[in-house]
Design an enzyme around this catalytic site. Structure first.
Site, mmCIF file in Angstrom:
data_model
loop_
_atom_site.group_PDB
_atom_site.id
_atom_site.type_symbol
_atom_site.label_atom_id
_atom_site.label_comp_id
_atom_site.label_asym_id
_atom_site.label_seq_id
_atom_site.Cartn_x
_atom_site.Cartn_y
_atom_site.Cartn_z
ATOM 1 N N ASP A 184 58.528 81.358 118.021
ATOM 2 C CA ASP A 184 58.527 81.777 119.425
ATOM 3 C C ASP A 184 57.070 81.377 120.056
ATOM 4 O O ASP A 184 56.239 81.311 119.269
ATOM 5 C CB ASP A 184 58.773 83.243 119.588
ATOM 6 C CG ASP A 184 58.816 83.607 121.240
ATOM 7 O OD1 ASP A 184 59.574 83.315 121.795
ATOM 8 O OD2 ASP A 184 58.195 84.602 121.599
ATOM 9 N N SER A 185 56.897 81.307 121.363
ATOM 10 C CA SER A 185 55.606 80.879 121.858
ATOM 11 C C SER A 185 54.800 82.174 121.866
ATOM 12 O O SER A 185 53.587 82.088 122.183
ATOM 13 C CB SER A 185 55.884 80.816 123.467
ATOM 14 O OG SER A 185 56.490 81.754 124.018
ATOM 15 N N CYS B 216 63.188 81.325 121.287
ATOM 16 C CA CYS B 216 62.482 81.328 122.294
ATOM 17 C C CYS B 216 63.497 80.529 123.397
ATOM 18 O O CYS B 216 63.576 79.356 123.031
ATOM 19 C CB CYS B 216 61.096 80.265 122.122
ATOM 20 S SG CYS B 216 60.334 80.208 123.786
ATOM 21 N N GLU C 48 53.042 90.635 127.037
ATOM 22 C CA GLU C 48 52.170 90.124 126.354
ATOM 23 C C GLU C 48 50.724 90.857 126.467
ATOM 24 O O GLU C 48 49.980 91.126 125.399
ATOM 25 C CB GLU C 48 51.796 88.713 126.621
ATOM 26 C CG GLU C 48 53.122 87.850 126.152
ATOM 27 C CD GLU C 48 53.157 87.278 124.773
ATOM 28 O OE1 GLU C 48 52.092 86.821 124.371
ATOM 29 O OE2 GLU C 48 54.214 87.117 124.145
ATOM 30 N N CYS D 229 65.410 85.836 127.849
ATOM 31 C CA CYS D 229 64.220 85.436 127.410
ATOM 32 C C CYS D 229 63.838 86.607 126.397
ATOM 33 O O CYS D 229 64.225 87.914 126.531
ATOM 34 C CB CYS D 229 63.050 85.695 128.382
ATOM 35 S SG CYS D 229 61.325 85.665 127.730
ATOM 36 N N HIS E 227 61.389 88.313 124.967
ATOM 37 C CA HIS E 227 60.478 89.165 125.507
ATOM 38 C C HIS E 227 60.933 90.631 126.207
ATOM 39 O O HIS E 227 60.542 91.594 126.257
ATOM 40 C CB HIS E 227 59.352 88.771 126.327
ATOM 41 C CG HIS E 227 58.307 88.124 125.670
ATOM 42 N ND1 HIS E 227 58.655 86.868 125.261
ATOM 43 C CD2 HIS E 227 57.102 88.094 125.504
ATOM 44 C CE1 HIS E 227 57.485 86.157 124.591
ATOM 45 N NE2 HIS E 227 56.600 86.929 124.928
#
Length: 274
Positions: A11-12, A74, A159, A193, A195
């Site tokens: 994942d990023s 991702c 993040e 997404c 996240h």
């Protein structure tokens, strides 16, 4: 710890840990290597070419660690890089390796969830701009209308660990309002997404109870179980010692802190340079 023949999960940043968690719960005996490209996160606003380049570098690093199979956990990487990697890079350079994404498995089932056949998709600018969900959902469910909304502030909030604070509410409500304005018949919202599940309590607080919110973790995990059953030649290559190792291109201490929140247990990662 270097785990040969592990399932690679990329994942990023931290979001893919929601996918990793679901996969590890479904396939607990397998070995895993997780790589977060935190130094270059978020991917959502980067060009197709940049995301493809970054993703390929990370996939090749996981191949070099001995991973025969890599999951792009991702959505942005799945939207902007997966097809190129599968069609251009694997046949030429890595014919015995496999790379899978998160968009197709989700598109295969999302239409079954919606009673009104009206689905909302929330994602990064990159995922929404690619129209990958519009295209893929239409393949499996041509009768479903898909409404999209980019949420560029959500990943930075998560993040930076600000997703539980009051400041996040403004951006959660703003994007949900913009999505729901597109159609009064939306009864299913896909968090496109990895996240976004961390914002689930706030998201659900702003929605009426008749709207279902779908996260991707279990969908992708079930799809992987099915894939490995259909491809025993891949399954046999993967070591099964119930071990996982974590790597980041960013700050390891910060990664450990965030990852421990995602996974609800202590995580020790290693910083790498690509």
């Amino acid at each position: 710890m270097n785990l040969q023949n592990s399932i690679g999960i990329f994942d990023s940043g931290f979001g893919g840990l929601t996918i990793f968690k679901s996969i590890a719960e479904k396939l607990p005996s397998y070995n895993y290597i997780y790589l977060g490209d935190n130094a270059r996160s978020p991917y959502g606003d980067h060009s197709f070419e940049t995301v493809y380049q970054y993703t390929l570098e990370c996939v090749e690093w996981l191949f070099a660690q001995g991973c025969p199979l890599v999951i792009l956990a991702c959505n942005t990487a799945s939207a902007k890089a997966l097809r190129n990697i599968q069609q251009l890079d694997l046949p030429k350079k890595y014919p015995n390796h496999r790379v899978l994404g998160v968009i197709r498995p989700t598109a295969e089932v999302i239409g079954n969830v919606s009673g009104t056949k009206s689905v909302g998709v929330l994602g990064t600018r990159g995922t929404i701009k690619s129209e990958s969900y519009l295209i893929e959902i239409n393949k499996f469910f041509p009768e479903v209308s898909v409404h999209q909304q980019a949420c560029p502030m959500w990943v930075p909030l998560i993040e930076n660990g600000e997703h539980t604070g009051n400041g996040a509410d403004y951006f959660v409500k703003q994007y949900l309002d913009q999505l729901l304005k597109q159609s009064p018949s939306i009864d299913t919202i896909l968090l496109a997404c990895t996240h976004y599940p961390l914002l689930l309590p706030k998201i659900e607080a702003y929605l009426s109870s008749n709207i279902k919110v779908v996260s991707q973790g279990d969908i992708v995990a079930n799809s992987l179980v099915n894939y490995l059953q259909r491809h025993p030649e891949i399954d046999q290559k993967i070591s099964k010692q119930n071990q996982a190792s974590f790597y980041t291109t960013g700050d390891a201490e910060a990664f450990n802190r965030h990852a421990s929140v995602f996974l609800e247990k202590e995580v020790l990662s290693v910083k790498i340079k690509l």
